[in-house]
Design a protein around this motif. Structure first.
Motif, PDB file in Angstrom:
ATOM      1  N   MET A 131      26.053-123.645 -40.612  1.00  0.00           N
ATOM      2  CA  MET A 131      24.656-125.410 -40.914  1.00  0.00           C
ATOM      3  C   MET A 131      23.275-125.138 -40.900  1.00  0.00           C
ATOM      4  O   MET A 131      23.040-124.030 -39.874  1.00  0.00           O
ATOM      5  CB  MET A 131      25.670-125.755 -39.388  1.00  0.00           C
ATOM      6  N   GLN A 132      23.002-126.186 -41.291  1.00  0.00           N
ATOM      7  CA  GLN A 132      21.190-126.325 -41.254  1.00  0.00           C
ATOM      8  C   GLN A 132      21.189-127.306 -41.378  1.00  0.00           C
ATOM      9  O   GLN A 132      21.904-128.431 -42.105  1.00  0.00           O
ATOM     10  CB  GLN A 132      20.917-125.608 -42.084  1.00  0.00           C
ATOM     11  N   ASN A 133      20.102-127.938 -41.184  1.00  0.00           N
ATOM     12  CA  ASN A 133      19.434-129.335 -42.344  1.00  0.00           C
ATOM     13  C   ASN A 133      18.178-128.649 -43.177  1.00  0.00           C
ATOM     14  O   ASN A 133      17.352-128.083 -42.946  1.00  0.00           O
ATOM     15  CB  ASN A 133      18.586-129.692 -40.275  1.00  0.00           C
ATOM     16  N   ILE A 134      18.502-129.533 -43.191  1.00  0.00           N
ATOM     17  CA  ILE A 134      17.424-130.029 -45.125  1.00  0.00           C
ATOM     18  C   ILE A 134      16.947-131.693 -45.134  1.00  0.00           C
ATOM     19  O   ILE A 134      17.478-132.148 -44.277  1.00  0.00           O
ATOM     20  CB  ILE A 134      19.149-129.581 -46.511  1.00  0.00           C
ATOM     21  N   GLN A 154      16.201-135.686 -42.675  1.00  0.00           N
ATOM     22  CA  GLN A 154      16.639-135.148 -42.011  1.00  0.00           C
ATOM     23  C   GLN A 154      18.850-135.246 -42.234  1.00  0.00           C
ATOM     24  O   GLN A 154      18.718-136.406 -41.867  1.00  0.00           O
ATOM     25  CB  GLN A 154      16.385-134.055 -41.088  1.00  0.00           C
ATOM     26  N   VAL A 155      19.018-134.522 -42.683  1.00  0.00           N
ATOM     27  CA  VAL A 155      20.218-134.229 -42.923  1.00  0.00           C
ATOM     28  C   VAL A 155      20.832-133.100 -42.789  1.00  0.00           C
ATOM     29  O   VAL A 155      20.674-131.960 -42.907  1.00  0.00           O
ATOM     30  CB  VAL A 155      20.931-134.641 -44.541  1.00  0.00           C
ATOM     31  N   SER A 156      22.469-133.200 -41.877  1.00  0.00           N
ATOM     32  CA  SER A 156      23.215-131.674 -41.116  1.00  0.00           C
ATOM     33  C   SER A 156      23.965-131.492 -42.513  1.00  0.00           C
ATOM     34  O   SER A 156      24.343-132.378 -42.946  1.00  0.00           O
ATOM     35  CB  SER A 156      23.938-131.962 -40.063  1.00  0.00           C
ATOM     36  N   PHE A 157      23.877-129.822 -42.749  1.00  0.00           N
ATOM     37  CA  PHE A 157      24.395-130.091 -44.062  1.00  0.00           C
ATOM     38  C   PHE A 157      25.455-128.517 -43.462  1.00  0.00           C
ATOM     39  O   PHE A 157      24.740-127.334 -42.893  1.00  0.00           O
ATOM     40  CB  PHE A 157      23.362-128.807 -45.316  1.00  0.00           C
ATOM     41  N   LEU A 158      26.705-128.157 -43.972  1.00  0.00           N
ATOM     42  CA  LEU A 158      27.523-127.654 -43.168  1.00  0.00           C
ATOM     43  C   LEU A 158      28.195-127.062 -44.106  1.00  0.00           C
ATOM     44  O   LEU A 158      29.074-127.763 -45.032  1.00  0.00           O
ATOM     45  CB  LEU A 158      28.753-128.230 -42.333  1.00  0.00           C
ATOM     46  N   ARG A 199      32.273-127.929 -46.831  1.00  0.00           N
ATOM     47  CA  ARG A 199      31.446-128.589 -47.221  1.00  0.00           C
ATOM     48  C   ARG A 199      30.917-130.372 -47.022  1.00  0.00           C
ATOM     49  O   ARG A 199      32.091-131.208 -47.647  1.00  0.00           O
ATOM     50  CB  ARG A 199      31.909-128.788 -48.654  1.00  0.00           C
ATOM     51  N   SER A 200      30.298-130.066 -46.342  1.00  0.00           N
ATOM     52  CA  SER A 200      29.856-131.897 -45.623  1.00  0.00           C
ATOM     53  C   SER A 200      28.349-131.753 -44.885  1.00  0.00           C
ATOM     54  O   SER A 200      28.081-131.350 -44.415  1.00  0.00           O
ATOM     55  CB  SER A 200      30.822-131.170 -43.873  1.00  0.00           C
ATOM     56  N   PHE A 201      28.338-133.081 -46.078  1.00  0.00           N
ATOM     57  CA  PHE A 201      26.345-133.593 -44.898  1.00  0.00           C
ATOM     58  C   PHE A 201      26.958-134.707 -44.091  1.00  0.00           C
ATOM     59  O   PHE A 201      27.699-135.631 -44.974  1.00  0.00           O
ATOM     60  CB  PHE A 201      25.910-134.102 -46.508  1.00  0.00           C
ATOM     61  N   HIS A 202      26.402-134.575 -43.286  1.00  0.00           N
ATOM     62  CA  HIS A 202      25.953-135.824 -41.780  1.00  0.00           C
ATOM     63  C   HIS A 202      24.545-136.381 -42.354  1.00  0.00           C
ATOM     64  O   HIS A 202      23.648-135.648 -41.749  1.00  0.00           O
ATOM     65  CB  HIS A 202      26.488-135.473 -40.819  1.00  0.00           C
ATOM     66  N   ASP A 257      23.236-147.331 -38.002  1.00  0.00           N
ATOM     67  CA  ASP A 257      24.566-147.410 -36.331  1.00  0.00           C
ATOM     68  C   ASP A 257      25.224-147.053 -37.795  1.00  0.00           C
ATOM     69  O   ASP A 257      27.190-146.939 -37.612  1.00  0.00           O
ATOM     70  CB  ASP A 257      25.093-148.413 -36.532  1.00  0.00           C
ATOM     71  N   PHE A 258      25.114-146.857 -39.064  1.00  0.00           N
ATOM     72  CA  PHE A 258      25.665-145.743 -40.166  1.00  0.00           C
ATOM     73  C   PHE A 258      25.566-144.329 -40.431  1.00  0.00           C
ATOM     74  O   PHE A 258      24.681-143.489 -41.080  1.00  0.00           O
ATOM     75  CB  PHE A 258      24.942-146.707 -41.924  1.00  0.00           C
ATOM     76  N   HIS A 259      27.093-143.836 -40.642  1.00  0.00           N
ATOM     77  CA  HIS A 259      27.077-142.119 -40.540  1.00  0.00           C
ATOM     78  C   HIS A 259      28.227-142.116 -41.752  1.00  0.00           C
ATOM     79  O   HIS A 259      28.915-142.262 -42.145  1.00  0.00           O
ATOM     80  CB  HIS A 259      27.899-142.137 -39.045  1.00  0.00           C
ATOM     81  N   LEU A 260      27.216-141.307 -42.509  1.00  0.00           N
ATOM     82  CA  LEU A 260      27.751-140.733 -43.870  1.00  0.00           C
ATOM     83  C   LEU A 260      28.049-139.076 -43.553  1.00  0.00           C
ATOM     84  O   LEU A 260      26.898-138.645 -42.743  1.00  0.00           O
ATOM     85  CB  LEU A 260      27.098-140.824 -44.774  1.00  0.00           C
ATOM     86  N   VAL A 261      30.086-138.979 -43.726  1.00  0.00           N
ATOM     87  CA  VAL A 261      29.601-137.454 -43.918  1.00  0.00           C
ATOM     88  C   VAL A 261      30.666-137.498 -44.983  1.00  0.00           C
ATOM     89  O   VAL A 261      31.280-137.692 -45.593  1.00  0.00           O
ATOM     90  CB  VAL A 261      30.929-136.757 -42.984  1.00  0.00           C
TER      91      VAL A 261
END
Length: 180
Positions: free
Chosen positions: A101-104, A110-114, A122-125, A130-134
């Motif tokens: 898990m890292q921030n890119i 900044q986006v979290s990448f797992l 394979r998951s970008f958050h 108020d909008f969350h995209l995974v």
């Protein structure tokens, strides 16, 4: 999404995989995104999430589609914390398979990448207000952030606006599918 996919298995399966190759796609999506139906979602779902959209660039679900779940939060801090908790739990479960898990940085944010090396996970958050995209897709995450800045937003495209004039929000449909 899990509740919808289990309740409408036949409809969703034929929409996403018309050849009849549908194999519990809801569970596969959850596993690859590192999400699960949480107790918090079961208890507070409608109070926590205002709207949900399944988004993507292709529907090749058996081969590894570029898809994501877009959530509009009623309480962004609580939803964000729950999504982070779920993704950390997935990271712990998949550590033995090399999960990281890292921030890119994408589109200047900044986006979290797992992920695991085999992309089983394979998951970008990405978050904008108020909008969350995974999503499984770097490109989908980048487009989400670009659209948030007003560049190429679907909501401003003439074809989408026409579709929404024909099928307005006040119809209160259970599902609205837009395929450009």
């Amino acid at each position: 999404f899990q509740r919808f996919s289990s309740e409408s298995n036949d409809v969703l399966g034929s929409l996403l995989s018309p050849q009849g190759a549908y194999v519990d796609i809801g569970k596969r999506i959850e596993r690859q995104l590192g999400l699960e139906t949480s107790a918090l979602a079961e208890l507070l779902g409608d109070q926590l999430i205002a709207d949900t959209a399944l988004v993507g660039r292709d529907l090749f679900l058996q081969e590894g589609a570029a898809f994501g779940i877009l959530l509009q939060a009623r309480n962004s801090a609580v939803l964000g914390a729950d999504l982070q908790r779920q993704r950390r739990a997935a990271w712990q479960r998949e550590k033995s398979r090399g999960a990281e898990m890292q921030n890119i940085e994408l589109a200047g944010r900044q986006v979290s990448f797992l992920s695991t090396p085999d992309n089983r996970l394979r998951s970008f958050h990405a978050i904008d207000g108020d909008f969350h995209l995974v999503t499984t897709s770097r490109t989908v995450a980048e487009r989400f952030l670009e659209a948030a800045q007003g560049r190429g937003a679907l909501g401003s495209s003439p074809a989408f606006l026409h579709a929404r004039r024909e099928l307005p929000l006040d119809r209160n449909d259970s599902i609205f599918v837009y395929l450009s």
